[in-house]
Write a protein that holds these residues in place. Structure first.
Motif, PDB file in Angstrom:
ATOM      1  N   HIS A  12      32.761  40.014  44.304  1.00 29.78           N
ATOM      2  CA  HIS A  12      33.897  39.733  45.018  1.00 29.78           C
ATOM      3  C   HIS A  12      33.750  38.589  45.369  1.00 29.78           C
ATOM      4  CE1 HIS A  12      37.197  40.188  48.138  1.00 29.78           C
ATOM      5  NE2 HIS A  12      37.257  41.188  47.581  1.00 29.78           N
ATOM      6  N   GLY A  13      34.199  37.410  44.729  1.00 31.18           N
ATOM      7  CA  GLY A  13      34.182  36.261  45.227  1.00 31.18           C
ATOM      8  C   GLY A  13      33.334  35.315  44.068  1.00 31.18           C
ATOM      9  N   VAL A  14      32.966  33.949  44.242  1.00 35.03           N
ATOM     10  CA  VAL A  14      32.224  32.954  43.397  1.00 35.03           C
ATOM     11  C   VAL A  14      31.056  33.077  43.676  1.00 35.03           C
ATOM     12  CG1 VAL A  14      32.430  30.693  42.747  1.00 35.03           C
ATOM     13  CG2 VAL A  14      34.334  31.763  43.562  1.00 35.03           C
ATOM     14  N   GLY A  15      30.239  32.883  44.758  1.00 38.86           N
ATOM     15  CA  GLY A  15      28.963  32.594  45.075  1.00 38.86           C
ATOM     16  C   GLY A  15      28.095  34.000  44.505  1.00 38.86           C
ATOM     17  N   VAL A  16      27.106  33.804  43.970  1.00 33.53           N
ATOM     18  CA  VAL A  16      26.315  34.950  43.750  1.00 33.53           C
ATOM     19  C   VAL A  16      24.673  34.733  43.765  1.00 33.53           C
ATOM     20  CG1 VAL A  16      27.670  35.614  41.617  1.00 33.53           C
ATOM     21  CG2 VAL A  16      25.816  33.811  41.248  1.00 33.53           C
ATOM     22  N   LEU A  29      43.412  37.977  54.742  1.00 33.81           N
ATOM     23  CA  LEU A  29      44.004  39.084  53.918  1.00 33.81           C
ATOM     24  C   LEU A  29      44.557  39.112  52.890  1.00 33.81           C
ATOM     25  CD1 LEU A  29      45.329  41.465  56.997  1.00 33.81           C
ATOM     26  CD2 LEU A  29      43.202  41.945  55.710  1.00 33.81           C
ATOM     27  N   SER A  30      45.539  38.345  52.713  1.00 38.76           N
ATOM     28  CA  SER A  30      46.040  37.686  51.149  1.00 38.76           C
ATOM     29  C   SER A  30      44.948  37.199  50.170  1.00 38.76           C
ATOM     30  CB  SER A  30      47.166  36.779  51.407  1.00 38.76           C
ATOM     31  OG  SER A  30      46.432  35.429  52.053  1.00 38.76           O
ATOM     32  N   VAL A  31      44.039  36.546  50.769  1.00 38.96           N
ATOM     33  CA  VAL A  31      42.822  36.083  49.794  1.00 38.96           C
ATOM     34  C   VAL A  31      42.042  37.225  49.471  1.00 38.96           C
ATOM     35  CG1 VAL A  31      40.660  34.687  49.711  1.00 38.96           C
ATOM     36  CG2 VAL A  31      42.873  33.864  51.024  1.00 38.96           C
ATOM     37  N   ILE A  59      19.684  37.509  39.667  1.00 32.32           N
ATOM     38  CA  ILE A  59      20.210  37.305  38.306  1.00 32.32           C
ATOM     39  C   ILE A  59      18.909  37.530  37.280  1.00 32.32           C
ATOM     40  CG2 ILE A  59      20.999  35.794  36.446  1.00 32.32           C
ATOM     41  CD1 ILE A  59      22.471  34.430  38.529  1.00 32.32           C
ATOM     42  N   GLY A  60      17.667  37.217  37.738  1.00 34.56           N
ATOM     43  CA  GLY A  60      16.851  37.693  36.684  1.00 34.56           C
ATOM     44  C   GLY A  60      16.408  39.228  36.694  1.00 34.56           C
ATOM     45  N   ALA A  61      16.561  39.926  37.831  1.00 26.04           N
ATOM     46  CA  ALA A  61      16.607  41.398  37.771  1.00 26.04           C
ATOM     47  C   ALA A  61      17.433  41.882  37.146  1.00 26.04           C
ATOM     48  CB  ALA A  61      16.574  41.906  39.389  1.00 26.04           C
ATOM     49  N   LEU A  62      18.861  41.521  37.292  1.00 25.97           N
ATOM     50  CA  LEU A  62      20.046  42.020  36.519  1.00 25.97           C
ATOM     51  C   LEU A  62      19.948  41.891  35.082  1.00 25.97           C
ATOM     52  CD1 LEU A  62      22.917  40.555  38.773  1.00 25.97           C
ATOM     53  CD2 LEU A  62      22.291  43.014  38.416  1.00 25.97           C
ATOM     54  N   LYS A  63      19.430  40.850  34.786  1.00 23.47           N
ATOM     55  CA  LYS A  63      19.040  40.247  33.082  1.00 23.47           C
ATOM     56  C   LYS A  63      18.032  41.592  32.664  1.00 23.47           C
ATOM     57  CE  LYS A  63      20.106  35.549  32.834  1.00 23.47           C
ATOM     58  NZ  LYS A  63      19.629  34.152  32.602  1.00 23.47           N
ATOM     59  N   ASN A  64      16.775  41.872  33.450  1.00 22.34           N
ATOM     60  CA  ASN A  64      15.769  42.537  33.062  1.00 22.34           C
ATOM     61  C   ASN A  64      16.276  44.155  32.859  1.00 22.34           C
ATOM     62  OD1 ASN A  64      13.943  40.511  32.939  1.00 22.34           O
ATOM     63  ND2 ASN A  64      13.368  40.892  35.036  1.00 22.34           N
ATOM     64  N   ALA A  65      17.394  44.280  33.752  1.00 27.35           N
ATOM     65  CA  ALA A  65      18.049  45.652  33.767  1.00 27.35           C
ATOM     66  C   ALA A  65      19.041  45.945  32.559  1.00 27.35           C
ATOM     67  CB  ALA A  65      18.321  46.267  35.234  1.00 27.35           C
ATOM     68  N   ASN A  66      19.419  44.869  31.980  1.00 24.29           N
ATOM     69  CA  ASN A  66      20.212  44.578  31.079  1.00 24.29           C
ATOM     70  C   ASN A  66      22.070  45.170  31.478  1.00 24.29           C
ATOM     71  OD1 ASN A  66      21.399  44.505  28.428  1.00 24.29           O
ATOM     72  ND2 ASN A  66      21.389  46.367  28.052  1.00 24.29           N
ATOM     73  N   VAL A  67      21.941  44.434  32.922  1.00 21.16           N
ATOM     74  CA  VAL A  67      23.066  44.518  33.628  1.00 21.16           C
ATOM     75  C   VAL A  67      23.707  43.248  33.615  1.00 21.16           C
ATOM     76  CG1 VAL A  67      24.270  45.149  36.114  1.00 21.16           C
ATOM     77  CG2 VAL A  67      22.366  46.293  35.169  1.00 21.16           C
ATOM     78  N   GLY A  68      25.056  43.393  33.068  1.00 20.70           N
ATOM     79  CA  GLY A  68      26.111  42.208  33.145  1.00 20.70           C
ATOM     80  C   GLY A  68      26.729  41.826  34.475  1.00 20.70           C
ATOM     81  N   LEU A  69      26.858  40.316  35.054  1.00 21.53           N
ATOM     82  CA  LEU A  69      27.334  40.012  36.264  1.00 21.53           C
ATOM     83  C   LEU A  69      28.530  38.990  35.806  1.00 21.53           C
ATOM     84  CD1 LEU A  69      26.977  39.460  39.384  1.00 21.53           C
ATOM     85  CD2 LEU A  69      25.471  37.626  38.831  1.00 21.53           C
ATOM     86  N   MET A  70      29.488  39.632  36.601  1.00 21.82           N
ATOM     87  CA  MET A  70      30.825  38.715  36.700  1.00 21.82           C
ATOM     88  C   MET A  70      31.302  38.145  38.115  1.00 21.82           C
ATOM     89  SD  MET A  70      33.030  40.770  33.686  1.00 21.82           S
ATOM     90  CE  MET A  70      33.093  42.247  34.707  1.00 21.82           C
ATOM     91  N   ASN A  71      31.905  37.044  38.015  1.00 20.26           N
ATOM     92  CA  ASN A  71      32.338  36.562  39.352  1.00 20.26           C
ATOM     93  C   ASN A  71      33.876  36.502  39.215  1.00 20.26           C
ATOM     94  OD1 ASN A  71      32.466  34.264  38.058  1.00 20.26           O
ATOM     95  ND2 ASN A  71      31.301  33.242  39.711  1.00 20.26           N
ATOM     96  N   THR A  72      34.502  35.678  40.405  1.00 17.85           N
ATOM     97  CA  THR A  72      36.083  35.862  40.303  1.00 17.85           C
ATOM     98  C   THR A  72      36.497  34.317  40.597  1.00 17.85           C
ATOM     99  OG1 THR A  72      36.154  36.559  42.755  1.00 17.85           O
ATOM    100  CG2 THR A  72      36.669  38.017  40.852  1.00 17.85           C
ATOM    101  N   PRO A  73      35.875  33.245  39.986  1.00 16.00           N
ATOM    102  CA  PRO A  73      36.342  31.914  40.463  1.00 16.00           C
ATOM    103  C   PRO A  73      37.797  31.573  40.478  1.00 16.00           C
ATOM    104  CG  PRO A  73      35.571  32.086  38.173  1.00 16.00           C
ATOM    105  CD  PRO A  73      35.339  33.441  38.550  1.00 16.00           C
ATOM    106  N   GLY A  74      38.250  30.835  41.479  1.00 19.49           N
ATOM    107  CA  GLY A  74      39.542  30.526  41.601  1.00 19.49           C
ATOM    108  C   GLY A  74      40.543  31.523  42.344  1.00 19.49           C
ATOM    109  N   ALA A  75      39.890  32.828  42.488  1.00 24.21           N
ATOM    110  CA  ALA A  75      40.730  33.951  43.160  1.00 24.21           C
ATOM    111  C   ALA A  75      40.931  33.486  44.842  1.00 24.21           C
ATOM    112  CB  ALA A  75      40.254  35.302  42.987  1.00 24.21           C
TER     113      ALA A  75
END
Length: 329
Positions: free
Chosen positions: A73-77, A301-303, A82-98
């Motif tokens: 929820h947002g941009v910064g991760v 709130l709108s953001v 990220i290494g642990a997510l890759k090892n667990a085969n879990v994808g990560l997406m963010n929401t740039p621009g929102a």
């Protein structure tokens, strides 16, 4: 992976999510929010997580039975491994621009407040001082100044548009990793006479800029990126604004720069320890030439609604078999 309608995937929002987006979820996936008792079952039942400020321990990832996606929820991760997510085969997406408009508005507000010394004047009046137009606190105007933007993504571009539109600023942009599409967006938005791409901050950026605005992630390469040596190159009238991540500016060196008059002032919506308190960094938080806010750029709130909507759309797309958008890993 696609799911038949009678076996909808389960998405657990482990941080608060704007309630207005609940109606968007129906028929697309099951949404379990952090205020529901069922949230405790996310390791067993979650096909995806929505996270805002929370981190996910690698040992928790190892216990997940179905998890395939983490949606930021947002941009910064930077709080996610990220290494642990890759090892667990879990994808990560963010929401740039929102959240770009919300963050850019805070950057603009901080620069204006620091420049015109609004916080100093307000604090002194509230403390009982008698101030007039002749009290010596005249501040700096922003019209016709030069703005250095470090990081040319969605937020940096939105900041550039606001400053150029409001003050007719000349824009210096530093981003050695900017994509061709992002660069084209800048060049189609800002007149060429007011836009300059720079390659070296020490010679083309810091000595020239009246306002410096940071829009980059916190990485090993950007930690303490701005410190004693950089402040020494800046104008004594320079304003630095950080709405990105704490740790990019060395805060001890910033205090020294403010005390020594190396720069005019600072506006910080991101600090190394958040939320900022008098106990966490008393010299900086109390410094009259530093305005501090508790990372509120994306908090309107709108953001929050717009970012939450983007999270829902991202996950609905991957669950329907579409290629993921804004995938980090």
């Amino acid at each position: 992976m696609t799911y038949p309608s009678k076996h909808l995937p389960s998405v657990f929002a482990i941080d608060p999510l704007h309630p207005d987006v609940q109606h968007m979820v129906k028929g697309r996936f099951r949404l379990i929010t952090c205020d529901q008792p069922e949230i405790s079952r996310w390791k067993d039942d979650a096909d995806a997580l929505i996270v805002r400020g929370s981190s996910i321990a690698s040992e928790d990832l190892a216990q997940c039975k179905r998890l395939r996606w983490v949606q930021k929820h947002g941009v910064g991760v930077d709080q996610l491994d990220i290494g642990a997510l890759k090892n667990a085969n879990v994808g990560l997406m963010n929401t740039p621009g929102a959240n770009a408009i919300g963050v850019a508005e805070v950057a603009l507000a901080l620069a204006m407040a620091v420049g015109r010394e609004i916080a100093i004047i307000n604090a002194r009046i509230k403390a009982g001082q008698y101030l007039t137009q002749k009290s010596g606190l005249t501040g700096l105007t922003l019209t016709g100044t030069t703005l250095l933007i470090i990081g040319g993504g969605n937020i940096g571009l939105t900041v550039g548009k606001m400053f150029h539109g409001a003050f007719g600023c000349s824009l210096l942009v530093f981003d050695p990793y900017i994509s061709a599409a992002a660069k084209a967006a800048w060049e189609s938005t800002i007149p060429s006479a007011n836009l300059q791409w720079i390659q070296d901050l020490d010679t083309q950026g810091y000595p020239v800029a009246d306002v410096i605005s940071l829009h980059i992630p916190l990485l090993p390469s950007t930690k303490d990126m701005i410190g004693k040596a950089q402040f020494a190159k800046m104008k004594p009238t320079a304003i630095i604004v950080n709405t990105a991540r704490g740790g990019i500016i060395n805060e001890d060196d910033l205090i020294d720069a403010l005390d020594q008059g190396l720069i005019h002032g600072a506006g910080l919506d991101a600090m190394a320890v958040e939320p900022p308190t008098v106990d966490s960094n008393p010299r900086l938080v109390k410094h009259e030439r530093c305005i501090v806010t508790p990372h509120i750029g994306g908090s309107a709130l709108s953001v929050q609604r717009d970012v939450a909507r983007s999270c829902i759309e991202h996950l609905a797309e991957v669950f329907s078999g579409k290629a993921p958008r804004d995938q980090i890993c």
